[in-house]
Motif scaffolding. Sequence first.
Motif, short mmCIF file in Angstrom:
data_model
loop_
_atom_site.label_atom_id
_atom_site.label_comp_id
_atom_site.label_asym_id
_atom_site.label_seq_id
_atom_site.Cartn_x
_atom_site.Cartn_y
_atom_site.Cartn_z
N SER A 103 -13.91 -0.71 14.54
CA SER A 103 -13.89 0.26 13.44
C SER A 103 -12.92 -0.23 12.37
O SER A 103 -11.78 -0.58 12.68
CB SER A 103 -13.48 1.63 13.94
OG SER A 103 -14.44 2.16 14.84
N ARG A 104 -13.39 -0.26 11.14
CA ARG A 104 -12.53 -0.61 10.02
C ARG A 104 -12.11 0.66 9.30
O ARG A 104 -12.95 1.48 8.93
CB ARG A 104 -13.25 -1.53 9.05
CG ARG A 104 -12.39 -1.96 7.85
CD ARG A 104 -13.20 -2.73 6.84
NE ARG A 104 -14.26 -1.91 6.27
CZ ARG A 104 -15.32 -2.39 5.62
NH1 ARG A 104 -15.47 -3.69 5.50
NH2 ARG A 104 -16.25 -1.57 5.13
N ARG A 108 -10.36 2.05 5.99
CA ARG A 108 -10.00 1.64 4.63
C ARG A 108 -9.47 2.84 3.85
O ARG A 108 -10.07 3.91 3.85
CB ARG A 108 -11.21 1.04 3.92
CG ARG A 108 -10.94 0.63 2.47
CD ARG A 108 -12.06 -0.25 1.94
NE ARG A 108 -12.07 -1.56 2.58
CZ ARG A 108 -12.98 -2.51 2.32
NH1 ARG A 108 -13.95 -2.27 1.46
NH2 ARG A 108 -12.93 -3.68 2.93
N THR A 114 -6.49 -5.39 0.42
CA THR A 114 -7.67 -6.17 0.06
C THR A 114 -7.60 -6.60 -1.40
O THR A 114 -6.75 -6.13 -2.17
CB THR A 114 -8.96 -5.36 0.27
OG1 THR A 114 -9.00 -4.29 -0.68
CG2 THR A 114 -9.00 -4.79 1.68
N GLU A 171 -6.45 -1.66 4.33
CA GLU A 171 -7.35 -1.55 5.47
C GLU A 171 -6.73 -2.11 6.73
O GLU A 171 -5.81 -2.92 6.69
CB GLU A 171 -8.68 -2.26 5.19
CG GLU A 171 -8.61 -3.76 5.19
CD GLU A 171 -9.98 -4.43 5.03
OE1 GLU A 171 -10.93 -3.74 4.60
OE2 GLU A 171 -10.09 -5.63 5.37
N PHE A 172 -7.24 -1.65 7.84
CA PHE A 172 -6.89 -2.20 9.16
C PHE A 172 -8.05 -1.91 10.10
O PHE A 172 -9.00 -1.19 9.75
CB PHE A 172 -5.57 -1.61 9.68
CG PHE A 172 -5.57 -0.12 9.85
CD1 PHE A 172 -5.95 0.47 11.05
CD2 PHE A 172 -5.17 0.71 8.81
CE1 PHE A 172 -5.95 1.85 11.21
CE2 PHE A 172 -5.16 2.09 8.95
CZ PHE A 172 -5.55 2.66 10.15
N PHE A 173 -7.98 -2.48 11.30
CA PHE A 173 -9.05 -2.33 12.28
C PHE A 173 -8.50 -1.71 13.56
O PHE A 173 -7.33 -1.90 13.90
CB PHE A 173 -9.68 -3.69 12.60
CG PHE A 173 -10.23 -4.41 11.40
CD1 PHE A 173 -11.55 -4.26 11.02
CD2 PHE A 173 -9.41 -5.23 10.63
CE1 PHE A 173 -12.05 -4.92 9.92
CE2 PHE A 173 -9.90 -5.89 9.52
CZ PHE A 173 -11.22 -5.73 9.15
N ASN A 207 -18.08 1.20 11.23
CA ASN A 207 -18.23 0.21 12.30
C ASN A 207 -18.66 -1.11 11.69
O ASN A 207 -19.66 -1.16 10.97
CB ASN A 207 -19.26 0.68 13.33
CG ASN A 207 -18.80 1.89 14.12
OD1 ASN A 207 -17.61 2.05 14.38
ND2 ASN A 207 -19.73 2.76 14.48
N VAL A 208 -17.92 -2.17 11.98
CA VAL A 208 -18.18 -3.47 11.38
C VAL A 208 -18.05 -4.57 12.42
O VAL A 208 -17.57 -4.34 13.54
CB VAL A 208 -17.19 -3.75 10.21
CG1 VAL A 208 -17.35 -2.72 9.11
CG2 VAL A 208 -15.75 -3.77 10.72
N ALA A 235 -16.12 -7.57 13.81
CA ALA A 235 -14.71 -7.96 13.77
C ALA A 235 -14.53 -9.29 13.04
O ALA A 235 -15.32 -10.21 13.25
CB ALA A 235 -14.15 -8.07 15.18
#
Length: 322
Positions: A96-97, A99, A130, A136-138, A170-171, A173
């Motif tokens: 999950s990212r 932002r 960014t 942002e973080f994951f 959801n992205v 990684a």
Amino acid sequence: LLFRMFCNKNNGGGVGRQNAKQMSMNRFKEIDADLGSRFDDLYEEEEEESSNNAASRYMKRGQARPPPKNQGSYEQKKNIQMVKGAPGKALNDFVSRVRVTNGGNFEPRFILKTLVGQVENLKPIMPRITEQGDFEFFVRDNGTAQAVRMCSRRIKTAASGERLKFVVNNVVAPWARLRPEERNAIMEVVSNRAAVQNRALDLSGFAHHQVFTSRDLMMSMTKNHVFLAVVELIESKYSDIIALSLKNNRIIYLDMASMLPYFAKNLKVLDLSDNQVESISELEKLKGLRLATLFLERNPIQEQYSKASDYLSAILIIITYV
């Protein structure tokens, strides 16, 4: 017989296909003459269509082929390629990212510190600003991601009173997935280097350890997935360490090291000497560690300061930041 086979083959079909159709046609003619006639017509239409298609292919051979349909956008294709990784195998995780829109206008440490107070067991991975000015973080855990989503517009900045908006997706990684043999080797090396009684971990010259070299594994700490695996291993088994040496690992960027305040909260001594850190902005990613000692000898960053007092002042700002 050979002449008939040659003729059948050049009439647009293989020997088996031509003989089977001819035999069926003859049988239909024996049963019903009209049915046989209709079969003749269908057979001639099929042969004509096959011939036309062949001619069409021949005539269009010199023309450009039309673009394939439904290829998807560039971003979709890029994500698919990232998932594939090596030939036919998915080498990336899904995460999950989180932002924060226009988060670059605020202090990232403030955002994370506030979220830690709202979300239990938050482990932000690769926090960064960014190019678009967002923060942002994951996170790996879906429940944690949903808890962060619930905080959207509920946190206000002290200065302007602006509410922070958290967008969670959801992205794929942005780091590769370790193979089992790589993960096992990292666990073995970290275990060998840990001084549990002294609450210290020596990972200097990490990639040159005999466990890696003997198995032809390239486990450099400059690779995001390797650094992440080490940090997550520290959090799971050695979270009480107070001293960590990352000496002589050719580290330039400290994006992954910025996770240490959340994965190794008791850390007091950090050795980054004999690396390639060039900018004070990289050291700012270590804010929140509450370090007592930071070693930076033989890093290019030292060359930016003509006076030792200026250098020490810059370092003190980093290690005393809370």
